[in-house]
Design a protein around this motif. Structure first.
Motif, short mmCIF file in Angstrom:
data_model
loop_
_atom_site.label_atom_id
_atom_site.label_comp_id
_atom_site.label_asym_id
_atom_site.label_seq_id
_atom_site.Cartn_x
_atom_site.Cartn_y
_atom_site.Cartn_z
N GLU A 12 0.83 -1.20 0.00
CA GLU A 12 0.00 0.00 0.00
C GLU A 12 0.87 1.26 0.00
O GLU A 12 0.54 2.26 -0.64
CB GLU A 12 -0.91 0.01 1.23
CG GLU A 12 -1.98 -1.08 1.22
CD GLU A 12 -3.02 -0.84 0.15
OE1 GLU A 12 -3.71 0.19 0.21
OE2 GLU A 12 -3.12 -1.68 -0.77
N ASN A 13 1.99 1.21 0.71
CA ASN A 13 2.89 2.37 0.76
C ASN A 13 3.44 2.71 -0.62
O ASN A 13 3.54 3.89 -0.98
CB ASN A 13 4.05 2.11 1.72
CG ASN A 13 3.63 2.21 3.17
OD1 ASN A 13 2.59 2.80 3.49
ND2 ASN A 13 4.41 1.63 4.06
N ILE A 18 3.50 6.21 -5.40
CA ILE A 18 3.34 6.39 -6.84
C ILE A 18 2.26 7.44 -7.11
O ILE A 18 2.42 8.31 -7.97
CB ILE A 18 2.99 5.05 -7.52
CG1 ILE A 18 4.23 4.15 -7.56
CG2 ILE A 18 2.46 5.27 -8.94
CD1 ILE A 18 3.98 2.75 -8.09
N GLY A 19 1.16 7.38 -6.35
CA GLY A 19 0.11 8.39 -6.49
C GLY A 19 0.62 9.79 -6.21
O GLY A 19 0.23 10.75 -6.88
N LYS A 20 1.51 9.91 -5.22
CA LYS A 20 2.09 11.22 -4.90
C LYS A 20 3.02 11.70 -6.01
O LYS A 20 3.05 12.89 -6.35
CB LYS A 20 2.88 11.13 -3.59
CG LYS A 20 2.02 10.97 -2.35
CD LYS A 20 2.91 10.88 -1.11
CE LYS A 20 2.08 10.66 0.15
NZ LYS A 20 2.94 10.52 1.35
N LEU A 56 9.84 10.31 -9.11
CA LEU A 56 9.86 8.85 -9.26
C LEU A 56 11.27 8.29 -9.09
O LEU A 56 11.45 7.21 -8.52
CB LEU A 56 9.29 8.45 -10.63
CG LEU A 56 7.79 8.60 -10.78
CD1 LEU A 56 7.38 8.55 -12.25
CD2 LEU A 56 7.05 7.50 -10.00
N HIS A 57 12.28 9.02 -9.57
CA HIS A 57 13.66 8.57 -9.42
C HIS A 57 14.05 8.45 -7.95
O HIS A 57 14.91 7.65 -7.59
CB HIS A 57 14.62 9.55 -10.10
CG HIS A 57 14.68 9.40 -11.60
ND1 HIS A 57 14.83 8.20 -12.23
CD2 HIS A 57 14.62 10.33 -12.59
CE1 HIS A 57 14.86 8.38 -13.54
NE2 HIS A 57 14.72 9.67 -13.78
N TRP A 203 -6.17 1.93 -9.80
CA TRP A 203 -5.49 2.43 -8.60
C TRP A 203 -5.90 3.87 -8.29
O TRP A 203 -5.19 4.59 -7.59
CB TRP A 203 -3.98 2.35 -8.78
CG TRP A 203 -3.39 0.97 -8.62
CD1 TRP A 203 -4.07 -0.19 -8.50
CD2 TRP A 203 -2.00 0.64 -8.55
NE1 TRP A 203 -3.20 -1.25 -8.37
CE2 TRP A 203 -1.92 -0.77 -8.39
CE3 TRP A 203 -0.83 1.38 -8.61
CZ2 TRP A 203 -0.71 -1.44 -8.30
CZ3 TRP A 203 0.38 0.72 -8.52
CH2 TRP A 203 0.45 -0.68 -8.36
N SER A 204 -7.04 4.30 -8.79
CA SER A 204 -7.43 5.70 -8.66
C SER A 204 -7.54 6.16 -7.21
O SER A 204 -7.38 7.34 -6.90
CB SER A 204 -8.76 5.95 -9.38
OG SER A 204 -8.64 5.70 -10.76
#
Length: 260
Positions: A12-13, A18-20, A56-57, A203-204
């Motif tokens: 979940e983390n 990824i959402g952030k 993301l990196h 994953w919205s």
């Protein structure tokens, strides 16, 4: 459902991070409010992707058992995340871009054999999804050679080492829809090397809706100034501008001695 398609092992983390990372809400709006970026075409999207890729990196610094790598694709250092908990590697695209690439692949099959087609190398997502060929072989009839995940990855990620790549690695493309600064949909799915959908999850619920203000960050402000000034100087030359952006991002990362 075949266990080869399970996304349940993804923490979940990681989904939340990824959402952030995908969220850039307020970023372009704030830049347009403070900076003159109308001197070149499509400038806002450059800033938008620059920020996403930068975030993301760095995700491997936040989530345990996740390593980040840079894929070589044109002017951009495309982020690839390998999650060793789920043995899944993630890449990221806008959903409409994935749809467009799929149409290009389908249209290329319809070219008249008497004509001389323009040869284009496969998109990096196609090449990476060749790793999922063994999934297709489990679910459908799939003929031809099946290369190891390391053999596929080393073509677009020369620095990666064999011991860093799980032998049963799978590739997931994370896609999203956006309207302005707002992300309206986030999905994660397995695709084959023709970018046909094998299995996709919504994953919205992990979309981060908070606003992001990079202008409070001195390094972000400085880089925005440099890009904007260079854009004015180059007078809408997109090719030169993108090269300049890429060079500056790489130089900045070298100075920080990132090991990705």
């Amino acid at each position: 459902m075949s266990t080869s398609l399970e996304l349940g092992l993804v923490s979940e983390n990681l989904k939340k991070e990824i959402g952030k990372c995908i969220n850039v809400k307020g970023f372009i709006r704030n830049i347009k409010g403070e900076y003159d970026i109308e001197h070149y075409n499509n400038g806002a999207s450059m800033f938008e992707w620059m920020l996403r890729y930068e975030k993301l990196h760095k995700i491997s610094d936040i989530i345990e058992n996740v390593n980040a790598y840079k894929l070589l694709s044109g002017i951009w250092n495309i982020p690839l995340l390998i999650d060793h908990k789920s043995n899944i590697a993630f890449i990221f695209m806008k959903e409409n871009n994935l749809t467009r690439k799929r149409k290009e692949i389908n249209n290329s099959k319809k070219i008249n054999v008497t004509s001389v087609p323009k040869v284009r190398p496969p998109h990096y997502a196609q090449r990476l999804c060749d790793i999922n060929k063994w999934i297709s072989k489990q679910l459908f009839l799939c003929l031809g050679e099946i290369r190891t995940p390391f053999q596929v990855l080393q073509e677009v990620c020369p620095g990666i080492q064999e011991h860093e790549v799980p032998k049963d690695l799978r590739i997931v493309i994370v896609t999203f829809n956006s309207q302005g600064d707002d992300i309206s949909k986030l999905s994660a799915g397995f695709y084959d090397n023709k970018l046909h959908q094998i299995y996709v999850e919504d994953w919205s619920e992990y979309i981060d809706t908070s606003s992001f203000d990079p202008l409070n960050n001195d390094s972000s402000r400085e880089l925005i100034d440099q890009i904007n000034n260079k854009a004015i100087e180059l007078e809408t030359s997109k090719d030169e501008l993108t090269e300049f952006i890429d060079d500056n991002i790489n130089d900045e990362e070298d100075e920080e001695q990132k090991s990705i």
